[in-house]
Enzyme design. Structure first.
Site, PDB file in Angstrom:
ATOM      1  N   TYR A   1      36.843  92.771  -2.512  1.00 62.31           N
ATOM      2  CA  TYR A   1      37.461  93.126  -3.793  1.00 62.31           C
ATOM      3  C   TYR A   1      37.664  91.858  -4.632  1.00 62.31           C
ATOM      4  O   TYR A   1      37.368  91.836  -5.824  1.00 62.31           O
ATOM      5  CB  TYR A   1      38.804  93.821  -3.487  1.00 62.31           C
ATOM      6  CG  TYR A   1      39.725  94.003  -4.661  1.00 62.31           C
ATOM      7  CD1 TYR A   1      39.510  95.006  -5.604  1.00 62.31           C
ATOM      8  CD2 TYR A   1      40.854  93.185  -4.814  1.00 62.31           C
ATOM      9  CE1 TYR A   1      40.379  95.169  -6.676  1.00 62.31           C
ATOM     10  CE2 TYR A   1      41.724  93.345  -5.878  1.00 62.31           C
ATOM     11  CZ  TYR A   1      41.482  94.344  -6.806  1.00 62.31           C
ATOM     12  OH  TYR A   1      42.350  94.510  -7.858  1.00 62.31           O
TER      13      TYR A   1
ATOM     14  N   THR B   1      54.222  86.351   2.768  1.00 60.38           N
ATOM     15  CA  THR B   1      54.964  86.361   1.493  1.00 60.38           C
ATOM     16  C   THR B   1      54.082  86.813   0.330  1.00 60.38           C
ATOM     17  O   THR B   1      52.867  86.640   0.359  1.00 60.38           O
ATOM     18  CB  THR B   1      55.497  84.948   1.168  1.00 60.38           C
ATOM     19  OG1 THR B   1      54.384  84.039   1.184  1.00 60.38           O
ATOM     20  CG2 THR B   1      56.553  84.509   2.162  1.00 60.38           C
TER      21      THR B   1
ATOM     22  N   ALA C   1      44.782  88.337  -8.452  1.00 63.56           N
ATOM     23  CA  ALA C   1      45.166  87.190  -7.627  1.00 63.56           C
ATOM     24  C   ALA C   1      44.313  87.128  -6.362  1.00 63.56           C
ATOM     25  O   ALA C   1      44.277  86.094  -5.687  1.00 63.56           O
ATOM     26  CB  ALA C   1      46.633  87.302  -7.242  1.00 63.56           C
TER      27      ALA C   1
HETATM   28  P1  NAD Z   1      44.502 102.231 -10.518  1.00 63.53           P
HETATM   29  O1  NAD Z   1      43.641 102.503  -9.347  1.00 63.53           O
HETATM   30  O2  NAD Z   1      45.748 103.014 -10.684  1.00 63.53           O
HETATM   31  O3  NAD Z   1      43.643 102.359 -11.860  1.00 63.53           O
HETATM   32  C1  NAD Z   1      42.266 102.161 -11.912  1.00 63.53           C
HETATM   33  C2  NAD Z   1      41.664 103.397 -12.572  1.00 63.53           C
HETATM   34  O4  NAD Z   1      40.252 103.226 -12.673  1.00 63.53           O
HETATM   35  C3  NAD Z   1      41.908 104.690 -11.768  1.00 63.53           C
HETATM   36  O5  NAD Z   1      42.612 105.637 -12.539  1.00 63.53           O
HETATM   37  C4  NAD Z   1      40.519 105.173 -11.431  1.00 63.53           C
HETATM   38  O6  NAD Z   1      40.384 106.587 -11.463  1.00 63.53           O
HETATM   39  C5  NAD Z   1      39.690 104.504 -12.532  1.00 63.53           C
HETATM   40  N1  NAD Z   1      38.287 104.415 -12.126  1.00 63.53           N
HETATM   41  C6  NAD Z   1      37.808 103.848 -10.991  1.00 63.53           C
HETATM   42  N2  NAD Z   1      36.479 104.001 -10.951  1.00 63.53           N
HETATM   43  C7  NAD Z   1      36.128 104.670 -12.080  1.00 63.53           C
HETATM   44  C8  NAD Z   1      34.892 105.144 -12.583  1.00 63.53           C
HETATM   45  N3  NAD Z   1      33.753 104.952 -11.919  1.00 63.53           N
HETATM   46  N4  NAD Z   1      34.888 105.818 -13.756  1.00 63.53           N
HETATM   47  C9  NAD Z   1      36.051 106.043 -14.429  1.00 63.53           C
HETATM   48  N5  NAD Z   1      37.253 105.618 -13.995  1.00 63.53           N
HETATM   49  C10 NAD Z   1      37.276 104.946 -12.825  1.00 63.53           C
HETATM   50  O7  NAD Z   1      44.809 100.663 -10.503  1.00 63.53           O
HETATM   51  P2  NAD Z   1      45.841  99.811 -11.361  1.00 63.53           P
HETATM   52  O8  NAD Z   1      46.878  99.340 -10.433  1.00 63.53           O
HETATM   53  O9  NAD Z   1      46.216 100.533 -12.583  1.00 63.53           O
HETATM   54  O10 NAD Z   1      44.913  98.562 -11.712  1.00 63.53           O
HETATM   55  C11 NAD Z   1      44.258  98.420 -12.967  1.00 63.53           C
HETATM   56  C12 NAD Z   1      43.358  97.198 -12.928  1.00 63.53           C
HETATM   57  O11 NAD Z   1      44.136  96.033 -12.615  1.00 63.53           O
HETATM   58  C13 NAD Z   1      42.263  97.247 -11.874  1.00 63.53           C
HETATM   59  O12 NAD Z   1      41.106  96.647 -12.395  1.00 63.53           O
HETATM   60  C14 NAD Z   1      42.796  96.421 -10.741  1.00 63.53           C
HETATM   61  O13 NAD Z   1      41.790  95.882  -9.950  1.00 63.53           O
HETATM   62  C15 NAD Z   1      43.578  95.359 -11.498  1.00 63.53           C
HETATM   63  N6  NAD Z   1      44.655  94.779 -10.671  1.00 63.53           N
HETATM   64  C16 NAD Z   1      45.716  95.531 -10.326  1.00 63.53           C
HETATM   65  C17 NAD Z   1      46.716  94.978  -9.545  1.00 63.53           C
HETATM   66  C18 NAD Z   1      47.920  95.768  -9.128  1.00 63.53           C
HETATM   67  O14 NAD Z   1      48.783  95.207  -8.439  1.00 63.53           O
HETATM   68  N7  NAD Z   1      48.062  97.027  -9.500  1.00 63.53           N
HETATM   69  C19 NAD Z   1      46.609  93.643  -9.111  1.00 63.53           C
HETATM   70  C20 NAD Z   1      45.502  92.906  -9.480  1.00 63.53           C
HETATM   71  C21 NAD Z   1      44.515  93.483 -10.290  1.00 63.53           C
END
Ligand code: NAD
Length: 319
Positions: free
Chosen positions: A149, A219, A119
């Site tokens: 980001y 919000t 988002a």
């Molecule tokens: P998270 O940080 O828990 O998971 C991301 C994982 O990617 C981590 O475990 C990290 O170790 C791994 N990672 C990062 N760089 C790496 C690399 N170079 N090599 C190997 N592994 C690597 O985040 P999440 O909350 O599980 O989010 C998952 C995806 O969803 C992400 O792409 C994030 O941007 C997207 N996202 C999440 C949210 C949220 O609210 N959690 C919201 C919008 C988008």
């Protein structure tokens, strides 16, 4: 048996997704540069390594997969993405991962790839009114994300969609809106608002106060992890490429969220609003398109998800 490759399988959403794919009887290969922090992975195979490195990516794509889920990214909550301190790393690390992965998906004739955008791609100018933010999928342009980001996510969305157009890659692009739940980061700087507030309240004494960043009137909406995984599943099994919001429409101010958590904790907690990184004034998922395309939208009550998350964080704080 279908095969799936989950990138970012050691992370919050990735580790929950692996569990779901195993329930659906997939063979799952998980990859991350760390193991899941809070429980053992359910993946059949788990490989540790850095997805920024091309040779490592080539090794993990040593076979074809029916499905690839690309969740790996350098990310965190407001304390990580809005301070400006991590912008170069966020853009470099996540773009490199996506550039490596998308190309190998074509080379290895991957059946379908899911990409998790955010988002945070939505323009800041549509999110200035906390009571009336606009986050419909078609409002992402003219682009003006409020963080680097968000810019990287926008770039990578376009990357996957261009590979779909030019190389017939079968892609699904989702924009997640603030996913939360048990086994998500809850301390250390990468945690998001629900987990941070749960931790502060779990650590606070009765009749004390906690600090909340900003005036607390900003919000957001928050989606419970099980609904996020269901949305991914529905999208992968539907035929709409996206981008598609996967989020909740139950918008709440951050101070109200803090009050909800305090009530769940049974403690009498007051809120002290202090200066801090907050991002846009308002943000809410718009679920019109997902209802139309998938005939489904998330409907889990925020309070139910927050109760489960608070209990889990309370346990973490105690242990
Ligand atoms: P998270 O940080 O828990 O998971 C991301 C994982 O990617 C981590 O475990 C990290 O170790 C791994 N990672 C990062 N760089 C790496 C690399 N170079 N090599 C190997 N592994 C690597 O985040 P999440 O909350 O599980 O989010 C998952 C995806 O969803 C992400 O792409 C994030 O941007 C997207 N996202 C999440 C949210 C949220 O609210 N959690 C919201 C919008 C988008």
């Amino acid at each position: 048996m279908k095969t799936a490759l989950v990138l970012g399988a050691g992370g919050f959403i990735g580790s929950h997704l692996v569990k779901r794919l195993k329930q659906e009887n997939y063979f799952v290969k998980g990859v991350d540069h760390k193991h899941p922090e809070f429980s053992k992975t359910a993946a059949d195979e788990f490989i540790i390594g850095d997805l920024r490195i091309q040779n490592f990516c080539a090794e993990i794509f040593n076979q074809s997969f029916d499905e690839v889920y690309q969740l790996a990214a350098d990310m965190g909550g407001a304390g990580y993405i809005f301070t400006g301190d991590n912008d170069a790393d966020v853009m470099y690390n996540s773009s490199l991962i996506n550039l490596n992965v998308v190309n190998l998906c074509v080379e290895k004739k991957i059946g379908k790839i899911f990409y998790s955008s955010s988002a945070c791609v939505y323009p800041a100018y549509n999110q200035e009114d906390p009571d009336n933010p606009k986050c419909s999928e078609d409002s992402a342009y003219p682009a003006a994300p409020d963080s680097e980001y968000g810019w990287e996510k926008l770039f990578s969305e376009r990357l996957y969609l261009n590979y779909a157009r030019n190389y017939k890659l079968n892609v699904r692009v989702a924009r997640f809106h603030n996913i939360f739940g048990p086994e998500g980061s809850w301390k250390g700087g990468k945690e998001k608002a629900p987990a941070a507030l749960c931790r502060k309240i779990a650590e606070a004494k009765n009749e004390s106060s906690i600090e909340v960043w900003g005036d607390g009137k900003q919000t957001r909406s928050f989606l419970f992890i099980d609904e996020c995984v269901e949305g991914i599943w529905k999208m992968m099994n539907g035929d709409f490429e996206g981008p598609l919001n996967i989020g909740s429409e139950e918008m709440i101010s951050i101070n109200e969220l803090a009050k909800m958590i305090a009530e769940i904790s049974g403690k009498n907690i007051s809120i002290k609003n202090i200066a801090g990184p907050t991002g846009v004034r308002g943000r809410n998922s718009d679920n019109k398109l997902i209802s139309e395309k998938l005939n489904w939208k998330p409907n889990y009550l925020l309070k139910t998800g927050i109760e489960k998350t608070y209990r889990w964080i309370e346990e973490q704080v105690k242990s």
